[in-house]
Design an enzyme around this catalytic site. Structure first.
Site, PDB file in Angstrom:
ATOM      1  N   ASP A  58      28.014  63.166  47.217  1.00 38.84           N
ATOM      2  CA  ASP A  58      27.319  62.948  45.952  1.00 38.84           C
ATOM      3  C   ASP A  58      27.011  61.481  45.674  1.00 38.84           C
ATOM      4  O   ASP A  58      26.428  61.167  44.632  1.00 38.84           O
ATOM      5  CB  ASP A  58      28.154  63.512  44.791  1.00 38.84           C
ATOM      6  CG  ASP A  58      28.079  65.023  44.714  1.00 38.84           C
ATOM      7  OD1 ASP A  58      27.016  65.583  45.028  1.00 38.84           O
ATOM      8  OD2 ASP A  58      29.089  65.649  44.342  1.00 38.84           O
ATOM      9  N   GLU A  87      35.224  68.385  40.848  1.00 45.34           N
ATOM     10  CA  GLU A  87      34.278  67.282  40.734  1.00 45.34           C
ATOM     11  C   GLU A  87      33.969  67.000  39.267  1.00 45.34           C
ATOM     12  O   GLU A  87      32.992  67.495  38.715  1.00 45.34           O
ATOM     13  CB  GLU A  87      32.988  67.628  41.497  1.00 45.34           C
ATOM     14  CG  GLU A  87      31.910  66.572  41.397  1.00 45.34           C
ATOM     15  CD  GLU A  87      30.504  67.160  41.437  1.00 45.34           C
ATOM     16  OE1 GLU A  87      29.556  66.368  41.503  1.00 45.34           O
ATOM     17  OE2 GLU A  87      30.343  68.400  41.383  1.00 45.34           O
ATOM     18  N   ASP A 124      33.278  72.886  42.210  1.00 41.74           N
ATOM     19  CA  ASP A 124      32.095  72.085  41.963  1.00 41.74           C
ATOM     20  C   ASP A 124      31.846  71.939  40.465  1.00 41.74           C
ATOM     21  O   ASP A 124      32.092  72.864  39.682  1.00 41.74           O
ATOM     22  CB  ASP A 124      30.883  72.757  42.623  1.00 41.74           C
ATOM     23  CG  ASP A 124      29.619  71.947  42.476  1.00 41.74           C
ATOM     24  OD1 ASP A 124      29.597  70.798  42.941  1.00 41.74           O
ATOM     25  OD2 ASP A 124      28.648  72.465  41.885  1.00 41.74           O
TER      26      ASP A 124
END
Length: 750
Positions: free
Chosen positions: A391, A319, A289
């Site tokens: 997201d 990410e 993340d």
């Protein structure tokens, strides 16, 4: 906290580094089946939002009922999905062609109402259902099940050939200040299980923490950004706000989440221990993340620690969230080269959204995307592609036409990279609204698990093709024809080839002229069997015959001859490692007696078959090495692999340099990690955290442990011109500890 000099040596943990080495006795160790490759189709599951297989864990003991909904109505709260729910839906996943799942962070999260105060006096109550508010890395999220439930799920998925990737958050804990309440202290606390007299965590036979000291809890506070227990484990310099600098992204808080101090040895050791703990559960990879917000020197050592732990290299992607266009694109495209962690392909997502979703770009822009990323990405077949995820808004919120979603799916499943399907996309889920949270529906109540939707069948058929024809997994992309609405491209791995022909327009049909091809003469049938209007095409005399494309038609034509017994490398899922690590090669002709060479040095072949070979990286000089396979006197193509000098830790450089607008400061040195004196390999520029002292720069860099390095500072301008500092080479010795950090004194550019 002052960022002029990173003086973390004065911050002391209650625990020694020895005690931070965690052993999970009776913790149900499993065996991975990964890594994830270009042959796979990944299915992203928000565990809480998929299926409720065990209602007894919906409101765990001690959890407030206020944060559970269960009806799919209030998407800010827990809904009931769990590990058992994933087990229950394995037949659905397997029949769709899913070969890997990416699930939510499985460990314990902050379990209390998270209150956002509204300007009108009201309150919005949230929960940590998403897994991004870690509270204890060493126990499971009780809403999902216990450790036995987790390992049962891993085993059940593995038994069906489905790999497991877990979301892992090493950037922050939970929200430590409430931005809706004048930034009042909130939480951010990190806990750990009880330890025995040797400093080891203690678990029961099912792998769950036990209350060893009989104090009524197996949770022990280890760090608190608002308290006296290791507050230095967090940067604690506040939200990024409008600070768009690299420093702001890496060191300030993301949404008031307590940002870990990745430059502190105790924090590095703790996070590496937590990640390798989960590797011991048999997972096949990590989705990291918030990599955009990480110190890359930490990220590189973090990945290295995971891959160097027992079990060999696993899959890593992260990410690095960018928009389009974005001034951080250069950082984004080089992040995998700098860290060994691949990217979720946000550049692909933005391009496809613009081309198929909102129509702001056309198919020639998509053709251009394939070409420029082929140049920019070192390993484009390893990026993880997607059309939507947790997201961003659901695709159908951008374009409500289901046929357009089908076209986008078909392109994603045939494009270079590893396709990731967001849960429910195959059921045309469009979410409750256009926010990312609105797209995180409870699939059990929002839709069905039908196996007859067109999207489901598209995934099913193209997943089978990815596994069958290596051109999709390893092939180069060539654009055969493009116009505003039409794209014809080829994916080719030696003689294997797949041609994809797409018309995005819902209004117009087009005639595509005859095209040159290396496919053998014959008639090729659309692999999608006309799910998207496709038909057959003929090849004769090296020409693909002219053909018609009706509105929103997609054709996929496959040519899949045998490549014989000669060795051919398609990919290596790990692209960085050190001597002694185990890594895998993928391709064809890798069976039988063979030699795998790093330049001219033989690696030990641990296991091999026709499609893969597991090898141990030999003792070779660090730097870029060409990997090849020799079999029966035939030498394969080569694959570039970066051999590290040693276990990676951090060195923090500081320099006074009076730069001009457009100039940036870098460091180069005598080890590969510092570019071997090559300015072109210095990819990460220094930070300047204090505009009032703009001449003071710093940068943490990943270096080999226990090594004396020679280095110099350089300045590059916007045209790439390099100014070297004068004088003798500087020198410094890195820490002898794997997770160590050496903070250098402030130098002055000479």
């Amino acid at each position: 906290m002052e960022f002029r000099h990173f003086r973390y040596a004065s911050i002391r943990s209650k625990l020694s580094l020895l005690a931070l080495t965690c052993f999970s006795t009776l913790a149900l160790a499993q065996q991975a089946i990964g890594p994830v490759t270009g042959k796979d189709v990944v299915y992203q599951i928000l565990t809480d939002r998929f299926y409720d297989g065990d209602s007894t864990n919906n409101i765990p003991t001690g959890s407030p009922s206020q944060i559970f909904d269960g009806t799919g109505s209030d998407l800010k709260l827990y809904q009931g999905g769990d590990f058992q729910g994933i087990i229950d839906k394995i037949p659905y996943l397997k029949n769709m062609g899913v070969t890997a799942v990416w699930i939510s962070a499985p460990y314990a999260n902050r379990d209390e109402p998270i209150i956002d105060y509204q300007s009108g006096g009201g309150q919005m109550v949230w929960s940590s259902y998403h897994g991004y508010h870690v509270s204890n890395y060493y126990r499971t999220n009780a809403h999902f099940g216990d450790m036995k439930d987790f390992t049962d799920m891993v085993n059940a998925l593995h038994n069906e050939g489905i790999k497991v990737v877990i979301d892992f958050v090493s950037n922050h804990s939970s929200r430590w200040q409430n931005p809706t309440n004048s930034f009042a202290a909130e939480n951010g606390k990190l806990y750990e299980p009880d330890r025995d007299g040797n400093g080891n965590f203690v678990f029961d036979g099912n792998g769950n923490p036990v209350d060893l000291n009989s104090d009524g809890s197996s949770d022990n506070l280890i760090a608190d950004p608002n308290g006296t227990t290791n507050p230095g484990w967090f940067h604690s310099i506040g939200d990024r706000g409008s600070d768009s600098s690299r420093f702001g992204y890496r060191y300030r808080d993301l949404g008031s989440l307590a940002d870990f101090t990745h430059e502190l040895p105790e924090v590095v050791a703790y996070l590496e221990g937590a990640a390798t703990f989960w590797k011991g559960k048999g997972i096949d990879g990590y989705r990291h993340d918030a990599t955009l917000h990480m110190n890359p020197a930490f990220a590189k050592g973090f990945r290295d620690a995971i891959d160097s732990a027992p079990g060999g290299a696993v899959t890593h992607f992260g990410e690095f969230f960018i928009g389009k266009p974005d001034p951080k694109y250069g950082e984004y495209e080089s992040f995998p080269d700098r860290t060994g962690i691949n990217n979720l392909d946000f550049e692909y997502f933005r391009t496809l959204t613009n081309v198929i979703g909102n129509g702001s770009q056309n198919m020639q822009d998509l053709a251009s995307f394939y070409q420029y990323t082929d140049n920019d990405y070192a390993y484009e077949n390893q990026t993880v592609t997607f059309i939507d995820n947790h997201d961003v808004p659901r695709f159908l919120r951008v374009n409500s036409d289901q046929r357009s979603l089908d076209v986008a799916l078909a392109l994603t499943l045939t494009s270079r990279g590893i396709p990731n399907i967001y849960y429910g996309t195959e059921q045309y889920v469009n979410g409750h609204d256009s926010s990312e949270n609105g797209g995180r529906v409870f699939m059990q109540t929002d839709t069905s698990f039908s196996q007859t939707t067109r999207a489901y069948k598209i995934i099913q058929k193209l997943s089978a093709l990815r596994q069958q024809n290596d051109a999709l997994a390893y092939g180069q992309t060539s654009i055969l024809y493009s116009s505003a609405d039409v794209l014809v491209m080829s994916r080719k791995f030696y003689d294997k080839q797949v041609i994809i022909a797409v018309n995005r327009s819902p209004y117009n049909s087009y005639t595509v002229p005859a095209l040159s091809t290396s496919m053998a003469a014959g008639t090729y049938t659309d692999v999608l069997t006309a799910e998207l209007g496709g038909s057959s095409v003929s090849v004769s005399g090296g020409q693909l015959a002219s053909f018609q494309l009706s509105q929103q038609e997609v054709n996929v034509w496959s040519y899949d001859p045998s490549l014989g017994t000669a060795p051919k490398i398609g990919d290596m899922q790990s692209t960085i490692g050190r001597s002694g690590n185990q890594v895998k090669l993928f391709g064809t002709g890798l069976d039988g007696a063979l030699q795998v060479k790093f330049d001219t040095t033989n690696a030990t072949v641990v296991a091999n078959d026709y499609h893969s070979a597991t090898v141990t990286i030999p003792a070779v000089a660090a730097g870029s090495r060409s990997v090849s396979v020799v079999k029966g006197g035939v030498t394969s193509n080569t694959f570039a692999f970066e051999v590290l000098s040693d276990d990676q830790n951090q060195m923090i450089f500081h320099v006074v340099a009076y730069t001009q607008p457009g100039e940036q400061v870098y460091v180069v040195g005598n080890v590969p990690e510092l570019g071997n004196w090559d300015p072109a390999k210095a990819l990460d520029a220094f930070h300047n955290p204090n505009p009032s002292e703009w001449w003071k720069w710093f940068l943490p860099v990943s270096v080999p442990k226990g090594t004396n390095v020679q280095f110099k500072y350089i300045i590059k301008d916007s045209m790439g011109n390099v100014t070297w500092e004068s004088g003798a080479n500087r020198s410094a010795s890195s820490s002898a500890t794997a997770s160590g950090v050496v903070d250098l004194p402030l130098h002055t550019f000479q």
